[in-house]
Every structure is written in C-alpha cells, then in structure tokens.
Design an enzyme around this catalytic site. Structure first.
Site, short mmCIF file in Angstrom:
data_model
loop_
_atom_site.label_atom_id
_atom_site.label_comp_id
_atom_site.label_asym_id
_atom_site.label_seq_id
_atom_site.Cartn_x
_atom_site.Cartn_y
_atom_site.Cartn_z
N LYS A 63 0.84 -1.21 0.00
CA LYS A 63 0.00 0.00 0.00
C LYS A 63 0.88 1.27 0.00
O LYS A 63 1.88 1.32 -0.72
CB LYS A 63 -0.96 -0.02 1.20
CG LYS A 63 -1.77 -1.32 1.26
CD LYS A 63 -2.93 -1.27 2.20
CE LYS A 63 -3.64 -2.62 2.21
NZ LYS A 63 -4.92 -2.61 2.88
N HIS A 117 -8.54 -2.74 -6.28
CA HIS A 117 -8.51 -2.85 -4.82
C HIS A 117 -9.61 -1.96 -4.21
O HIS A 117 -9.88 -0.87 -4.72
CB HIS A 117 -7.14 -2.44 -4.28
CG HIS A 117 -6.97 -2.80 -2.83
ND1 HIS A 117 -7.52 -2.04 -1.83
CD2 HIS A 117 -6.36 -3.85 -2.23
CE1 HIS A 117 -7.25 -2.61 -0.66
NE2 HIS A 117 -6.55 -3.71 -0.87
N GLU A 129 -11.52 -10.19 -1.15
CA GLU A 129 -11.24 -9.38 0.03
C GLU A 129 -12.53 -8.71 0.50
O GLU A 129 -12.90 -7.64 -0.01
CB GLU A 129 -10.23 -8.28 -0.32
CG GLU A 129 -8.89 -8.80 -0.77
CD GLU A 129 -7.78 -7.79 -0.51
OE1 GLU A 129 -6.85 -8.12 0.22
OE2 GLU A 129 -7.89 -6.64 -1.01
P1 PGA Z 1 -4.86 -6.16 5.43
O1 PGA Z 1 -5.05 -5.65 3.92
O2 PGA Z 1 -4.07 -7.44 5.38
O3 PGA Z 1 -4.13 -5.05 6.11
O4 PGA Z 1 -6.24 -6.38 5.98
C1 PGA Z 1 -5.28 -6.55 2.86
C2 PGA Z 1 -5.43 -5.79 1.57
O5 PGA Z 1 -6.02 -4.70 1.57
O6 PGA Z 1 -4.97 -6.23 0.52
#
Ligand code: PGA
Length: 238
Positions: free
Chosen positions: A11, A92, A162
């Site tokens: 990110k 995403h 997700e």
């Molecule tokens: P997280 O994020 O593991 O911090 O929950 C996953 C993602 O957004 O790909």
C-alpha cells in the site's frame, strides 16, 4: 496439491528506503515459495533489481488502461513491464472507495495488462451492508461479471477475494466461509489455471487456517506484510 501464492500489498506504508530494506530482508528469508511483493510506484524502480534474480515476483498496485497520453499522475502498463513487474493489483477496494475506481475501468485495465503479459490480481469483495443483508455472493458475482466482461483470453488471472469489512480491521472472514466463496468464483468465472486468494486481516497467527482450505490458492496480505517478523513467519511456514 497446488503451490500456494503469497502476495504482499505494501500500500502506501513505506518510504522508498524502507521498501528496499524490506525487499532485501524478504529476499534473505524467502526459499522457493511463490511470493509476490507490491511496493508503491516509486519504490518499484529500486526494488526491482533487489528481487530480479530471485523467485520473488514484482507487482504494481494499479495502472492506467491506456498505452500512453495526457493522464497526469498515472502510469501505463509498459512502464510496469520496463520496471520488471509481472503482476498488477487491480480494483482494490481502497481504490474503489477513495479514488472512484469502477469495475468498468478495471475491465479495461485487465485487458490492457493481459495484452502486455502481466498477470492481473483482481480484487473483489462485498461491503458490510451487502454482507449483513445476505447479498455477499450476489455482489461479488456482479463485480466479476463487469470486471471480466469480454475477456476470452486464457492467460493466468488471479482473483483476490477481500471482504471490505475485513480489510485492516483485525476481523478476518472465517476461512471456511471464504473458501466457499472461492469455490463459487472458480466454478462460475475462472479457468483451471487461474487462482483465487484471500485477503483481509491475515496475519502470522491465522494464515494457516486459510492456506489449508482446498479452494484457497494463497493470500493477499496488507498490514502484516510490512512487518518482517510476521511476514517471514508466514513465508517460512507454508
Ligand atoms: P490487510 O489488507 O491485510 O491489512 O487487511 C489486505 C489488503 O487490503 O490487501
């Protein structure tokens, strides 16, 4: 059994210097597993050579769907190829929520990525409202229908399931329920060489629960992927 894939979504967590350091640490602990790292755009350039002679794959976190042109602030697919990317995360939920990304756009991006030989990592997942009203599967199917419209080519595609309510909250989906969604995605939308991975609050305590499920081909990890202690436990332990 199929090899499982671990994708690290960094990110906007790390500076370029920290990205290089983390990539080197991952390179030192990684042993022939399928691991992909997705640094920020600016970090792709110096991180590429760190992982170039290794099994670690390089991914971008987004791209534009046009070849080139007057699109201030964007990167095109040939930039990513030049930087050594083999993968690109598309759609995403953070891009959908904060940057008005739509699945119509994502559809164009997937086509462009495939045309240039990149493997798209397409993110789908329901929000809390859809979940609570029992419409999670329906929402995911709608997302996939739009994102994969008119895509007939048979190159590898990775879908990351997700659930939005599970991302960064410390509350992951139940691994069996996630696997049920993965089964549905595979049956209705994918070819046998495609993969479905799970993302949302995966950490070094719970990752094995997901990896032992039959239709779960791997993980997309955000927060825990930038903590080397956690991430090395995960990549050493699968
Ligand atoms: P997280 O994020 O593991 O911090 O929950 C996953 C993602 O957004 O790909």
């Amino acid at each position: 059994m199929r090899r499982k894939l671990i994708v690290a979504n960094w990110k906007m967590y790390l500076s370029t210097t920290k990205s290089i350091l983390l990539a080197k640490k991952i390179r030192d602990v990684e042993k022939n597993n399928d691991v992909v790292i997705a640094p920020s755009f600016t970090a792709l350039y110096p991180v590429g050579p760190v992982v170039a002679q290794t099994e670690i794959g390089l991914s971008a976190q987004n791209m534009h769907y046009k070849d080139y042109g007057a699109y201030t602030g964007e990167l095109c697919v040939s930039d990513l190829v030049e930087l050594g990317c083999k993968y690109v995360i598309l759609g995403h939920s953070e891009r959908r929520e904060y940057f008005k990304e739509t699945y119509d756009n994502v559809n164009k991006k997937i086509k462009q990525a495939l045309k240039y030989g990149l493997t798209p990592i397409l993110c789908v997942g329901e929000n809390l409202r859809e979940r609570r009203s029992g419409n999670a599967s329906k929402a995911i199917e709608e997302q996939l229908k739009t994102a994969l419209k008119d895509i007939t080519k048979k190159e590898e595609l990775i879908v990351a399931y997700e659930p939005i309510w599970a991302i960064g909250t410390g509350h992951p989906e139940d691994s069996k329920d996630a696997d049920g969604i993965h089964e549905m995605i595979k049956r209705k939308f994918l070819n046998s060489n495609d993969k479905v991975i799970y993302g949302g609050s995966v950490n070094s305590e719970n990752y094995k629960d997901f990896l032992k499920e039959k239709n779960t081909d791997g993980l997309l990890i955000g927060g825990a992927s930038v903590k080397i202690e956690d991430f090395s436990k995960i990549i050493k332990g699968f």
